[in-house]
Design an enzyme around this catalytic site. Structure first.
Site, PDB file in Angstrom:
ATOM      1  N   TYR A  67      83.547   1.388  65.292  1.00  0.00           N
ATOM      2  CA  TYR A  67      82.809   0.175  65.913  1.00  0.00           C
ATOM      3  C   TYR A  67      81.633  -0.239  65.494  1.00  0.00           C
ATOM      4  O   TYR A  67      81.227   0.255  64.478  1.00  0.00           O
ATOM      5  CB  TYR A  67      82.585   0.765  67.492  1.00  0.00           C
ATOM      6  CG  TYR A  67      81.490   2.081  67.994  1.00  0.00           C
ATOM      7  CD1 TYR A  67      81.054   2.711  66.944  1.00  0.00           C
ATOM      8  CD2 TYR A  67      81.954   2.676  69.204  1.00  0.00           C
ATOM      9  CE1 TYR A  67      80.222   3.490  67.373  1.00  0.00           C
ATOM     10  CE2 TYR A  67      80.953   3.609  69.740  1.00  0.00           C
ATOM     11  CZ  TYR A  67      80.156   4.189  68.786  1.00  0.00           C
ATOM     12  OH  TYR A  67      79.553   5.546  69.148  1.00  0.00           O
ATOM     13  N   GLU A  68      81.144  -1.410  66.213  1.00  0.00           N
ATOM     14  CA  GLU A  68      80.047  -2.171  65.387  1.00  0.00           C
ATOM     15  C   GLU A  68      80.297  -2.469  64.080  1.00  0.00           C
ATOM     16  O   GLU A  68      79.753  -2.674  63.193  1.00  0.00           O
ATOM     17  CB  GLU A  68      78.727  -1.207  65.521  1.00  0.00           C
ATOM     18  CG  GLU A  68      77.621  -2.021  65.400  1.00  0.00           C
ATOM     19  CD  GLU A  68      77.250  -3.165  66.466  1.00  0.00           C
ATOM     20  OE1 GLU A  68      77.640  -2.939  67.545  1.00  0.00           O
ATOM     21  OE2 GLU A  68      76.920  -4.410  66.073  1.00  0.00           O
ATOM     22  N   GLY A  69      81.778  -2.775  63.732  1.00  0.00           N
ATOM     23  CA  GLY A  69      82.189  -3.204  62.236  1.00  0.00           C
ATOM     24  C   GLY A  69      82.598  -1.916  61.677  1.00  0.00           C
ATOM     25  O   GLY A  69      81.882  -1.101  61.254  1.00  0.00           O
ATOM     26  N   GLN A 122      82.019  -3.821  57.331  1.00  0.00           N
ATOM     27  CA  GLN A 122      80.520  -3.371  56.462  1.00  0.00           C
ATOM     28  C   GLN A 122      80.841  -3.859  55.053  1.00  0.00           C
ATOM     29  O   GLN A 122      79.702  -4.532  54.349  1.00  0.00           O
ATOM     30  CB  GLN A 122      80.111  -2.147  56.731  1.00  0.00           C
ATOM     31  CG  GLN A 122      79.964  -1.454  57.871  1.00  0.00           C
ATOM     32  CD  GLN A 122      79.042  -2.444  59.017  1.00  0.00           C
ATOM     33  OE1 GLN A 122      78.160  -2.791  58.673  1.00  0.00           O
ATOM     34  NE2 GLN A 122      79.509  -2.471  60.089  1.00  0.00           N
TER      35      GLN A 122
END
Lengths: 455, 455
Positions: free
Chosen positions: A439-441, A446
């Protein structure tokens, strides 16, 4: 579950000796109150809360999980009470702006509290943790009325927030999102669509939930240039700020997951729900990018938290468990065997975990401090810090969550077969840690962000 | 759960083209029946059984797990019926010796069937899989009466077997074990002690279970030189071979584990249970070392199985899931985005999984074939093969189980957030794969064995 003892000395070492935080914050207008004494006192208090209130909930949260019913989602036993205490103690407001009731401490202090609470119980800390995105969005891009209506309650923790981005057909590629926002005569919008993977999307811990929702206006261009941001409260908010009727947003179900069972991962149906545009039409993604780095540091903390927790559990076991003799002669001659910490391979695993935890802590605190310089430093300093964050944040998020998972696995390995058994709590850390690389990329996203900043 | 399609062509490629198995087996007395045609036919049949009978049980086994009651352990729905069909089809006897009713096929064929069945459902395959240790122990070290009494039933699969080594205070360091064996007037022994982590230690799938138990005689020296091996049947066996009264061995509980929920991991209490010495007193560990390499290859297969299964699931998803465009221009111009398999990082993950699966397969089949040369080759060939196995088996067990787990993790990563959700089945593979680096000697113990052979 391994007993969590907050590594107060390690934390204060990074804050004071490594990052010389008092000196840094004395030079940043608005952070003058962040003296060494005050920061140390906050860390001490946060450590006590994490150890005494949250750590006992970690296993319960995993075993019990969340329960869905058509009206609400019930969190595991003790979660609600712990949250009430967290709010009473003022923790949600720690690093929020004073104009909305915040204590105005540096983001670094918020990150430290997130580490302490999240190491004690990551599934729990996600409930208050998700509010930061909503606070930042409204503070940065909302109008005066929106700020007045939502920010004080979010900052105090009376209400929590969510970020509603993902839909079943789109995660990393938000250009594919379909949720619609139809303008209404009164200036509001009717939001219709289904969002998935909404962490803390429904729960019984706060009076209201403020959803920040990505959706498309009727005339929006295709792709990422046609996304707008909306506030959609779970319950409508009356003009006097009180909580009114339910809005047309419902939790259709919660996911069964590998880990973080204590956190409700929701499917949210918006069925013409009343929403309010934040910022410019079609500029929603740009608005979100302004605090994406901060959000990624917040997620990276999970890797640090699980590296630390797994290390603590493995260290205790390695000192206690007896098997075979040291290669350099017995170290426990009166016992039937030596503690396994004497064996080189066990030491290698423990030291790897320790290096991951301590290195990740220094790295993330440094990034958080850079974020504070971006916010309050001179134009020149802010520019340098911002460039540094653009380079280092994707590395930090990817690296720390990957090594957090690796550390959790090493912790299981130190326990041998016992590591695979639920009652020791070590395998839960692996299951909980696994989501951080997604999650969050994801780690791959990234990497893409890192390479794109050089183009 | 990803659909399992047995990679028949890949398997036959290694067997026929890479390892030239027909040629090898035609030169090994006793294996002349292992022609390419027959081996291919066995692989085809095994593939059908794995895909049709076992694969549908994999998710059920994880969700339902085993249920303990004071009399027995109930396996997940469908496990018992699948086992009956497995026995009816003669699979347990595939590579067992003809004198005990075996089909006399090479160990390689047994390893292949273990891969097929184990990729379909590893928790299930452990029930018949654990019997091999018991068969090998009795065949190698038992007396004529023991062989007559136990081997035919174990080989046919009517009964299953276990290996009872671990106790709560000792796993890797068996010198610490405490279970006692008291000689009785009739030549049997009264076995008393508690064994833990006994896979398939109790279940409802077979008429009887033959436990091979490590215990100490009253006059035994301390440490590993004082361990003897005993047969302890779950139910006593009458002189006519029929199953008699329950013996004094009981399953006290089953473990709650990270994965392989469908397999019962038992705490077994031996309370003066009737047991029979196998081989020489105090030479139990030596007796077990004779087939430790074979057992480790059997466990290494789990890494191969999970690398393959996770690869298959990830490949299907990567072709199906749409997100973003290829860097070299749209590959699915009529759709809203390209399938994620076009992205370099996704390809990297898939190709890593594929390399792990195919490389591990070739490696383990090679080792299994070397084991067949040890068993049936000329003295000179057997010596070379044995040395090679001593060197390569710890590497194979450690490496293949580590990369199997890594592959399972990559499979989750390809799915993004969906990989963390139980219904896709990818996270189960991670949980199931984790145990392989722990049992049958942890990765660290394999490293120790590898370094010790050079001393």
């Amino acid at each position: 579950m391994p007993d969590y003892k907050a590594p107060v000395r390690d934390i204060q070492f990074v804050v004071n000796e490594v990052l010389e935080s008092e000196k840094v914050y004395q030079s940043l207008p608005g952070y003058e109150e962040a003296t060494e004494d005050l920061m140390n006192a906050i860390i001490d208090e946060g450590a006590r809360f994490a150890e005494n209130v949250l750590a006992p909930l970690n296993r319960v949260g995993d075993e019990e999980g969340c329960q869905w019913n058509p009206e609400c989602v019930t969190t595991p036993e003790g979660y609600k009470e712990a949250y009430a205490q967290y709010v009473d103690n003022g923790w949600p407001a720690l690093s929020a702006a004073p104009e909305y009731g915040g204590q105005g401490m540096p983001t670094l202090m918020g990150i430290i509290m997130s580490e302490l609470a999240g190491t004690a119980d990551w599934a729990w800390v996600m409930y208050p943790g998700l509010s930061h995105g909503a606070v930042d969005t409204v503070a940065e891009h909302g109008d005066a009325e929106q700020k007045a209506k939502y920010l004080t309650k979010l900052v105090s923790g009376e209400w929590t927030g969510t970020m509603c981005l993902t839909e079943s057909q789109c995660g990393s590629d938000l250009g594919l999102l379909r949720t619609k926002a139809e303008p209404q005569a009164d200036g509001s919008y009717a939001i219709t669509g289904t969002k998935i993977f909404i962490s803390a999307g429904e729960h019984d811990m706060a009076d209201n939930i403020v959803h920040i929702v990505l959706a498309r206006l009727p005339d929006a261009p295709a792709g990422t240039k046609g996304i707008s941001l909306f506030i959609v409260p779970r319950c409508n908010v009356n003009d006097d700020g009180s909580v009114g009727e339910r809005n047309a947003v419902n939790c259709a179900s919660i996911e069964k997951k590998m880990g973080i069972h204590g956190n409700a991962t929701c499917v949210l149906n918006f069925d013409g729900a009343r929403g309010f545009l934040i910022g410019e039409p079609n500029r929603g993604l740009n608005a979100m990018f302004t605090f994406m780095n901060t959000a990624r540091i917040g997620t990276a903390v999970q890797g640090l938290a699980h590296a630390e927790l797994s290390f603590q559990g493995a260290l205790t076991y390695a000192k206690d468990r007896l098997a075979m003799r040291s290669l350099t002669g017995p170290k426990n001659p009166d016992g039937p065997a030596d503690p396994i910490i004497v064996h080189p391979d066990v030491r290698r695993m423990l030291l790897t975990q320790k290096a991951f935890a301590e290195g990740s802590r220094a790295f993330l605190y440094f990034l958080a401090q850079q974020g504070d310089i971006v916010a309050k430093g001179s134009e020149e300093d802010a520019k340098v810090a911002d460039d540094l964050m653009a380079l280092l944040t994707p590395i930090g998020k990817a690296f720390v969550t990957e090594v957090g998972f690796e550390s959790a696995n090493l912790g299981v390995q130190v326990y041998g077969g016992h590591g695979f058994i639920r009652e020791w709590g070590m395998e839960q850390i692996v299951r909980d840690a696994r989501i951080a690389m997604l999650y969050e990329g994801t780690t791959g996203i990234q990497a893409l962000d890192l390479s794109l900043i050089h183009i």
